[in-house]
Design an enzyme around this catalytic site. Structure first.
Site, PDB file in Angstrom:
ATOM      1  N   HIS A  25      11.259  10.705 -26.572  1.00  6.24           N
ATOM      2  CA  HIS A  25      10.118  10.662 -27.471  1.00  6.24           C
ATOM      3  C   HIS A  25      10.596  10.059 -28.796  1.00  6.24           C
ATOM      4  O   HIS A  25      11.352   9.094 -28.777  1.00  6.24           O
ATOM      5  CB  HIS A  25       9.505  12.051 -27.603  1.00  6.24           C
ATOM      6  CG  HIS A  25       8.887  12.539 -26.324  1.00  6.24           C
ATOM      7  ND1 HIS A  25       8.450  13.825 -26.124  1.00  6.24           N
ATOM      8  CD2 HIS A  25       8.646  11.895 -25.151  1.00  6.24           C
ATOM      9  CE1 HIS A  25       7.950  13.952 -24.915  1.00  6.24           C
ATOM     10  NE2 HIS A  25       8.069  12.798 -24.288  1.00  6.24           N
ATOM     11  N   GLN A  53       0.093   9.328 -12.412  1.00  7.97           N
ATOM     12  CA  GLN A  53       0.027  10.309 -13.499  1.00  7.97           C
ATOM     13  C   GLN A  53      -0.013   9.567 -14.837  1.00  7.97           C
ATOM     14  O   GLN A  53       0.827   8.710 -15.100  1.00  7.97           O
ATOM     15  CB  GLN A  53       1.248  11.235 -13.480  1.00  7.97           C
ATOM     16  CG  GLN A  53       1.214  12.300 -14.579  1.00  7.97           C
ATOM     17  CD  GLN A  53       2.533  13.045 -14.697  1.00  7.97           C
ATOM     18  OE1 GLN A  53       3.533  12.484 -15.148  1.00  7.97           O
ATOM     19  NE2 GLN A  53       2.562  14.296 -14.256  1.00  7.97           N
TER      20      GLN A  53
END
Length: 334
Positions: free
Chosen positions: A218, A145
């Site tokens: 993040h 992925q």
């Protein structure tokens, strides 16, 4: 299949985690088949079927990617792939790319084997440790992925072949590797520091030997820390890092074994300068809080339950549980 696509063999002599080894290793690359991502925040998956007649042990991971192209890469072990297509959409942006099949990375049983981000270097496992795949394993497929956060570099017609080169051996290994992932849901208030915390007790009667950890957030993550909490309320640090440094697997601070009844805990210290609330999600405007533990079991199989997720703030905090002796300051400072 691995048996048909091995590129070459070599004698691998690696030095990592203060260990050395030399035995025959094959290299096999799992790459995106020259895809052209057309929308930001796109997740694409591609599968590889493992030769069911042979048993392989993955002993190393060599990334073929840069953070300028791929936000992160995850390698899943699957009993079946999420789709029979050579490439499919396996993220949240399906509505923006209706021409592509939409499915998860896996169907049936699945587990994360490896993850990469922020130009992390190659990872070679300790001596005698490997992820078992193929014959007599529940992992019959590998799914790659890749998260494409930005697609500016593809506007000129360029394509991408990001992926991972696996180091494989068919030499039987007694130390089987696994990955345990701690994470949270929740939200981060604007202009605030927030703790995203998670903890789960190990319920299976196994002895886990942790050897590497990885942090992932993040942009708002400042420090991610992970611990073993023993029955006597002793907190043993597995590792902590600034998650905006290369998100590779680092050697754990402790090699203390994890047993049934121990608790695994993690905290992400988040700092927001945004004017709006930030929520856990898959895009760059969202956040994530993950702590990966890579471990091995000897003459056993890895954990069946490989995830620990809590609802996160404002509903879940360590202080709201029965955890004691919480290292509040240490968990949020380097």
């Amino acid at each position: 299949m691995f048996g048909k696509r091995i590129t070459f063999c070599l004698l691998l002599c690696a030095f990592i985690f203060d260990l050395t080894r030399c035995y025959s290793v094959e290299k096999f690359s799992i790459l995106m088949p020259n895809v052209k991502p057309n929308v930001p925040e796109l997740y694409l998956c591609t599968p590889v079927k493992i030769d069911p007649d042979n048993t392989y042990y993955i002993v190393g991971f060599e990334p073929n990617a840069t953070m300028n192209t791929a936000h992160h890469i995850i390698l899943y072990g699957c009993s079946k792939p999420g789709s029979s297509k050579p490439v499919w959409n396996c993220g949240e942006m399906a509505s923006q790319d209706s021409e592509m099949t939409v499915a998860g990375p896996c169907r049936g049983e699945s587990e994360i084997i490896y993850a990469w981000a922020r130009d992390a270097p190659a990872l070679i496992l300790p001596d005698g440790v490997g992820f078992k795949v193929g014959r007599n394993s529940k992992i019959q497929y590998l799914t790659l992925q890749v998260h494409y956060a930005h697609v500016d570099s593809f506007e000129d017609g360029s394509t991408d072949d990001s992926g991972i080169t696996l180091h494989l051996t068919q030499e039987p290994l007694r130390k089987l590797a696994g990955v345990y992932i701690l994470g949270t849901g929740g939200s981060i208030p604007p202009k605030a520091v927030e703790y995203m915390e998670t903890a789960c007790m190990v319920k299976e009667n196994k002895t886990l030997h942790p050897f590497a950890y990885r942090t992932h957030t993040h942009t708002l993550g400042k420090i991610v820390s992970g611990y073993i909490v023993k029955n006597n309320n002793e907190w043993i640090e597995l590792g902590k890092r600034d998650p905006l440094t290369p998100q590779m697997f680092y050697e754990t601070q402790s090699k203390v074994a994890i047993h049934q009844g121990d608790t695994l805990a993690a905290r992400c210290t988040m700092q927001s300068n945004r004017d709006k609330w930030t929520y856990i999600g898959m895009t760059g405007k969202d956040e994530m809080c993950n702590f990966y533990i890579m471990y091995y079991v000897e003459d056993d199989v890895p954990l069946e339950e490989s995830w620990c997720f809590t609802s996160g703030p404002p509903d879940y905090y360590w202080k709201k549980t029965n955890l004691q002796n919480i290292p509040d300051m240490e968990a949020s400072t380097l």
